[in-house]
Design a protein around this motif. Structure first.
Motif, PDB file in Angstrom:
ATOM      1  N   MET A  44       0.831  -1.205   0.000  1.00 37.89           N
ATOM      2  CA  MET A  44       0.000   0.000   0.000  1.00 37.89           C
ATOM      3  C   MET A  44       0.866   1.256   0.000  1.00 37.89           C
ATOM      4  O   MET A  44       0.557   2.220  -0.706  1.00 37.89           O
ATOM      5  CB  MET A  44      -0.940  -0.018   1.199  1.00 37.89           C
ATOM      6  CG  MET A  44      -1.994  -1.109   1.120  1.00 37.89           C
ATOM      7  SD  MET A  44      -2.971  -1.294   2.613  1.00 37.89           S
ATOM      8  CE  MET A  44      -3.839   0.241   2.650  1.00 37.89           C
ATOM      9  N   GLU A  45       1.952   1.241   0.771  1.00 36.00           N
ATOM     10  CA  GLU A  45       2.854   2.396   0.810  1.00 36.00           C
ATOM     11  C   GLU A  45       3.536   2.613  -0.538  1.00 36.00           C
ATOM     12  O   GLU A  45       3.658   3.738  -1.009  1.00 36.00           O
ATOM     13  CB  GLU A  45       3.884   2.211   1.916  1.00 36.00           C
ATOM     14  CG  GLU A  45       3.300   2.318   3.299  1.00 36.00           C
ATOM     15  CD  GLU A  45       4.276   1.922   4.393  1.00 36.00           C
ATOM     16  OE1 GLU A  45       5.462   1.670   4.098  1.00 36.00           O
ATOM     17  OE2 GLU A  45       3.837   1.870   5.558  1.00 36.00           O
ATOM     18  N   LEU A  46       3.981   1.513  -1.155  1.00 30.71           N
ATOM     19  CA  LEU A  46       4.633   1.622  -2.458  1.00 30.71           C
ATOM     20  C   LEU A  46       3.658   2.110  -3.516  1.00 30.71           C
ATOM     21  O   LEU A  46       3.993   2.961  -4.341  1.00 30.71           O
ATOM     22  CB  LEU A  46       5.243   0.279  -2.855  1.00 30.71           C
ATOM     23  CG  LEU A  46       6.057   0.242  -4.138  1.00 30.71           C
ATOM     24  CD1 LEU A  46       7.209   1.244  -4.100  1.00 30.71           C
ATOM     25  CD2 LEU A  46       6.589  -1.164  -4.381  1.00 30.71           C
ATOM     26  N   GLN A  47       2.426   1.602  -3.483  1.00 32.84           N
ATOM     27  CA  GLN A  47       1.413   2.038  -4.443  1.00 32.84           C
ATOM     28  C   GLN A  47       1.124   3.534  -4.266  1.00 32.84           C
ATOM     29  O   GLN A  47       0.986   4.259  -5.242  1.00 32.84           O
ATOM     30  CB  GLN A  47       0.138   1.227  -4.269  1.00 32.84           C
ATOM     31  CG  GLN A  47      -0.899   1.508  -5.339  1.00 32.84           C
ATOM     32  CD  GLN A  47      -2.139   0.662  -5.155  1.00 32.84           C
ATOM     33  OE1 GLN A  47      -2.624   0.505  -4.042  1.00 32.84           O
ATOM     34  NE2 GLN A  47      -2.635   0.119  -6.242  1.00 32.84           N
ATOM     35  N   SER A  48       1.075   3.993  -3.033  1.00 35.70           N
ATOM     36  CA  SER A  48       0.836   5.408  -2.765  1.00 35.70           C
ATOM     37  C   SER A  48       1.992   6.266  -3.282  1.00 35.70           C
ATOM     38  O   SER A  48       1.769   7.304  -3.912  1.00 35.70           O
ATOM     39  CB  SER A  48       0.646   5.621  -1.262  1.00 35.70           C
ATOM     40  OG  SER A  48       0.513   6.975  -0.967  1.00 35.70           O
ATOM     41  N   LEU A  49       3.218   5.838  -3.028  1.00 38.43           N
ATOM     42  CA  LEU A  49       4.397   6.569  -3.480  1.00 38.43           C
ATOM     43  C   LEU A  49       4.427   6.667  -5.005  1.00 38.43           C
ATOM     44  O   LEU A  49       4.620   7.743  -5.567  1.00 38.43           O
ATOM     45  CB  LEU A  49       5.670   5.880  -2.972  1.00 38.43           C
ATOM     46  CG  LEU A  49       6.958   6.567  -3.360  1.00 38.43           C
ATOM     47  CD1 LEU A  49       7.781   6.845  -2.111  1.00 38.43           C
ATOM     48  CD2 LEU A  49       7.757   5.711  -4.313  1.00 38.43           C
ATOM     49  N   ILE A  50       4.192   5.556  -5.671  1.00 40.65           N
ATOM     50  CA  ILE A  50       4.208   5.541  -7.139  1.00 40.65           C
ATOM     51  C   ILE A  50       3.063   6.399  -7.688  1.00 40.65           C
ATOM     52  O   ILE A  50       3.239   7.168  -8.628  1.00 40.65           O
ATOM     53  CB  ILE A  50       4.137   4.107  -7.686  1.00 40.65           C
ATOM     54  CG1 ILE A  50       5.387   3.322  -7.279  1.00 40.65           C
ATOM     55  CG2 ILE A  50       3.997   4.115  -9.211  1.00 40.65           C
ATOM     56  CD1 ILE A  50       5.296   1.828  -7.565  1.00 40.65           C
ATOM     57  N   GLY A  51       1.877   6.268  -7.097  1.00 45.68           N
ATOM     58  CA  GLY A  51       0.733   7.067  -7.536  1.00 45.68           C
ATOM     59  C   GLY A  51       0.995   8.552  -7.389  1.00 45.68           C
ATOM     60  O   GLY A  51       0.649   9.347  -8.271  1.00 45.68           O
ATOM     61  N   HIS A  52       1.630   8.938  -6.287  1.00 44.34           N
ATOM     62  CA  HIS A  52       1.986  10.347  -6.051  1.00 44.34           C
ATOM     63  C   HIS A  52       2.940  10.842  -7.141  1.00 44.34           C
ATOM     64  O   HIS A  52       2.775  11.932  -7.679  1.00 44.34           O
ATOM     65  CB  HIS A  52       2.618  10.488  -4.662  1.00 44.34           C
ATOM     66  CG  HIS A  52       3.005  11.864  -4.289  1.00 44.34           C
ATOM     67  ND1 HIS A  52       2.088  12.856  -4.019  1.00 44.34           N
ATOM     68  CD2 HIS A  52       4.223  12.447  -4.155  1.00 44.34           C
ATOM     69  CE1 HIS A  52       2.719  13.967  -3.733  1.00 44.34           C
ATOM     70  NE2 HIS A  52       4.020  13.754  -3.801  1.00 44.34           N
ATOM     71  N   MET A  53       3.940  10.018  -7.476  1.00 42.12           N
ATOM     72  CA  MET A  53       4.897  10.413  -8.515  1.00 42.12           C
ATOM     73  C   MET A  53       4.214  10.535  -9.873  1.00 42.12           C
ATOM     74  O   MET A  53       4.493  11.454 -10.638  1.00 42.12           O
ATOM     75  CB  MET A  53       6.050   9.405  -8.573  1.00 42.12           C
ATOM     76  CG  MET A  53       6.971   9.493  -7.363  1.00 42.12           C
ATOM     77  SD  MET A  53       8.394   8.408  -7.474  1.00 42.12           S
ATOM     78  CE  MET A  53       9.346   9.247  -8.762  1.00 42.12           C
ATOM     79  N   LEU A  54       3.315   9.604 -10.170  1.00 43.31           N
ATOM     80  CA  LEU A  54       2.607   9.654 -11.453  1.00 43.31           C
ATOM     81  C   LEU A  54       1.745  10.908 -11.554  1.00 43.31           C
ATOM     82  O   LEU A  54       1.695  11.550 -12.609  1.00 43.31           O
ATOM     83  CB  LEU A  54       1.753   8.401 -11.648  1.00 43.31           C
ATOM     84  CG  LEU A  54       2.507   7.120 -11.965  1.00 43.31           C
ATOM     85  CD1 LEU A  54       1.576   5.920 -11.890  1.00 43.31           C
ATOM     86  CD2 LEU A  54       3.170   7.202 -13.332  1.00 43.31           C
ATOM     87  N   LEU A  55       1.067  11.255 -10.468  1.00 46.30           N
ATOM     88  CA  LEU A  55       0.227  12.452 -10.477  1.00 46.30           C
ATOM     89  C   LEU A  55       1.042  13.720 -10.681  1.00 46.30           C
ATOM     90  O   LEU A  55       0.553  14.693 -11.255  1.00 46.30           O
ATOM     91  CB  LEU A  55      -0.572  12.547  -9.174  1.00 46.30           C
ATOM     92  CG  LEU A  55      -1.730  11.574  -9.046  1.00 46.30           C
ATOM     93  CD1 LEU A  55      -2.334  11.663  -7.650  1.00 46.30           C
ATOM     94  CD2 LEU A  55      -2.789  11.840 -10.107  1.00 46.30           C
ATOM     95  N   GLN A  56       2.285  13.710 -10.229  1.00 45.20           N
ATOM     96  CA  GLN A  56       3.163  14.856 -10.405  1.00 45.20           C
ATOM     97  C   GLN A  56       3.843  14.865 -11.776  1.00 45.20           C
ATOM     98  O   GLN A  56       4.588  15.789 -12.083  1.00 45.20           O
ATOM     99  CB  GLN A  56       4.246  14.871  -9.324  1.00 45.20           C
ATOM    100  CG  GLN A  56       3.731  15.184  -7.956  1.00 45.20           C
ATOM    101  CD  GLN A  56       4.865  15.251  -6.950  1.00 45.20           C
ATOM    102  OE1 GLN A  56       5.951  14.721  -7.160  1.00 45.20           O
ATOM    103  NE2 GLN A  56       4.612  15.905  -5.837  1.00 45.20           N
ATOM    104  N   GLY A  57       3.601  13.833 -12.579  1.00 49.24           N
ATOM    105  CA  GLY A  57       4.203  13.766 -13.902  1.00 49.24           C
ATOM    106  C   GLY A  57       5.659  13.315 -13.883  1.00 49.24           C
ATOM    107  O   GLY A  57       6.396  13.548 -14.836  1.00 49.24           O
ATOM    108  N   LYS A  58       6.058  12.684 -12.802  1.00 50.04           N
ATOM    109  CA  LYS A  58       7.450  12.218 -12.671  1.00 50.04           C
ATOM    110  C   LYS A  58       7.663  10.954 -13.497  1.00 50.04           C
ATOM    111  O   LYS A  58       6.731  10.272 -13.868  1.00 50.04           O
ATOM    112  CB  LYS A  58       7.780  11.927 -11.207  1.00 50.04           C
ATOM    113  CG  LYS A  58       7.540  13.080 -10.278  1.00 50.04           C
ATOM    114  CD  LYS A  58       8.740  13.936 -10.200  1.00 50.04           C
ATOM    115  CE  LYS A  58       8.477  15.040  -9.168  1.00 50.04           C
ATOM    116  NZ  LYS A  58       9.608  15.788  -8.851  1.00 50.04           N
ATOM    117  N   ARG A  59       8.940  10.667 -13.727  1.00 50.28           N
ATOM    118  CA  ARG A  59       9.327   9.464 -14.458  1.00 50.28           C
ATOM    119  C   ARG A  59      10.348   8.709 -13.620  1.00 50.28           C
ATOM    120  O   ARG A  59      10.810   9.192 -12.593  1.00 50.28           O
ATOM    121  CB  ARG A  59       9.881   9.830 -15.812  1.00 50.28           C
ATOM    122  CG  ARG A  59       8.835  10.615 -16.646  1.00 50.28           C
ATOM    123  CD  ARG A  59       9.240  10.810 -18.056  1.00 50.28           C
ATOM    124  NE  ARG A  59       9.353   9.604 -18.824  1.00 50.28           N
ATOM    125  CZ  ARG A  59       8.414   9.092 -19.599  1.00 50.28           C
ATOM    126  NH1 ARG A  59       7.245   9.674 -19.655  1.00 50.28           N
ATOM    127  NH2 ARG A  59       8.635   8.024 -20.309  1.00 50.28           N
TER     128      ARG A  59
END
Length: 82
Positions: A44-59
Protein backbone atom coordinates in the motif's frame (compact mmCIF):
# COMPACT_ATOMS: atom_id res chain seq x y z
CA UNK A 1 -0.99 5.68 -21.16
CA UNK A 2 2.71 6.27 -21.26
CA UNK A 3 5.20 3.46 -21.50
CA UNK A 4 7.18 4.09 -18.33
CA UNK A 5 8.67 2.08 -15.48
CA UNK A 6 6.44 3.90 -12.98
CA UNK A 7 3.28 2.84 -14.80
CA UNK A 8 4.47 -0.75 -15.05
CA UNK A 9 5.43 -0.77 -11.35
CA UNK A 10 2.05 0.69 -10.33
CA UNK A 11 0.31 -2.12 -12.21
CA UNK A 12 2.67 -4.76 -10.75
CA UNK A 13 1.95 -3.56 -7.20
CA UNK A 14 -1.80 -3.63 -7.86
CA UNK A 15 -1.51 -7.19 -9.18
CA UNK A 16 0.49 -8.26 -6.12
CA UNK A 17 -2.17 -6.74 -3.85
CA UNK A 18 -4.80 -8.84 -5.63
CA UNK A 19 -2.66 -11.96 -5.10
CA UNK A 20 -2.37 -11.15 -1.38
CA UNK A 21 -6.13 -10.70 -1.13
CA UNK A 22 -6.76 -13.99 -2.92
CA UNK A 23 -4.39 -15.79 -0.53
CA UNK A 24 -6.34 -14.34 2.38
CA UNK A 25 -9.60 -15.70 0.97
CA UNK A 26 -11.24 -12.27 1.00
CA UNK A 27 -11.05 -11.23 -2.67
CA UNK A 28 -14.86 -11.00 -2.71
CA UNK A 29 -14.93 -8.37 0.08
CA UNK A 30 -12.99 -5.25 -0.99
CA UNK A 31 -11.66 -3.24 1.90
CA UNK A 32 -11.67 -6.20 4.29
CA UNK A 33 -8.36 -7.95 4.65
CA UNK A 34 -7.60 -10.46 7.37
CA UNK A 35 -3.88 -11.06 7.13
CA UNK A 36 -0.75 -9.87 8.85
CA UNK A 37 -0.19 -6.19 8.23
CA UNK A 38 3.42 -6.82 7.21
CA UNK A 39 2.14 -8.38 3.97
CA UNK A 40 -0.12 -5.60 2.74
CA UNK A 41 1.21 -2.37 4.27
CA UNK A 42 4.46 -2.23 2.24
CA UNK A 43 2.45 -2.74 -0.94
CA UNK A 44 0.00 0.00 0.00
CA UNK A 45 2.85 2.40 0.81
CA UNK A 46 4.63 1.62 -2.46
CA UNK A 47 1.41 2.04 -4.44
CA UNK A 48 0.84 5.41 -2.76
CA UNK A 49 4.40 6.57 -3.48
CA UNK A 50 4.21 5.54 -7.14
CA UNK A 51 0.73 7.07 -7.54
CA UNK A 52 1.99 10.35 -6.05
CA UNK A 53 4.90 10.41 -8.52
CA UNK A 54 2.61 9.65 -11.45
CA UNK A 55 0.23 12.45 -10.48
CA UNK A 56 3.16 14.86 -10.40
CA UNK A 57 4.20 13.77 -13.90
CA UNK A 58 7.45 12.22 -12.67
CA UNK A 59 9.33 9.46 -14.46
CA UNK A 60 11.65 6.67 -13.30
CA UNK A 61 14.73 8.83 -13.85
CA UNK A 62 13.41 11.56 -11.51
CA UNK A 63 14.20 11.69 -7.81
CA UNK A 64 12.20 9.23 -5.71
CA UNK A 65 9.32 10.74 -3.76
CA UNK A 66 10.59 9.10 -0.54
CA UNK A 67 13.20 11.82 -0.17
CA UNK A 68 16.27 9.58 -0.40
CA UNK A 69 17.87 11.73 -3.07
CA UNK A 70 18.18 8.75 -5.43
CA UNK A 71 16.42 8.26 -8.73
CA UNK A 72 13.23 6.19 -8.42
CA UNK A 73 14.65 3.37 -10.51
CA UNK A 74 17.66 3.11 -8.14
CA UNK A 75 15.54 3.46 -4.98
CA UNK A 76 12.00 2.06 -4.74
CA UNK A 77 12.15 0.83 -8.35
CA UNK A 78 14.64 -1.82 -7.20
CA UNK A 79 12.08 -3.26 -4.75
CA UNK A 80 10.11 -4.75 -7.62
CA UNK A 81 13.23 -6.21 -9.16
CA UNK A 82 13.37 -3.97 -12.20
Amino acid sequence: MRDDLLVHDFIAVAEEMVRVRIRSGREDRPGYISMPAHEIEPLMELQSLIGHMLLQGKRANDLCACGSGNKYKRCHGKILGK
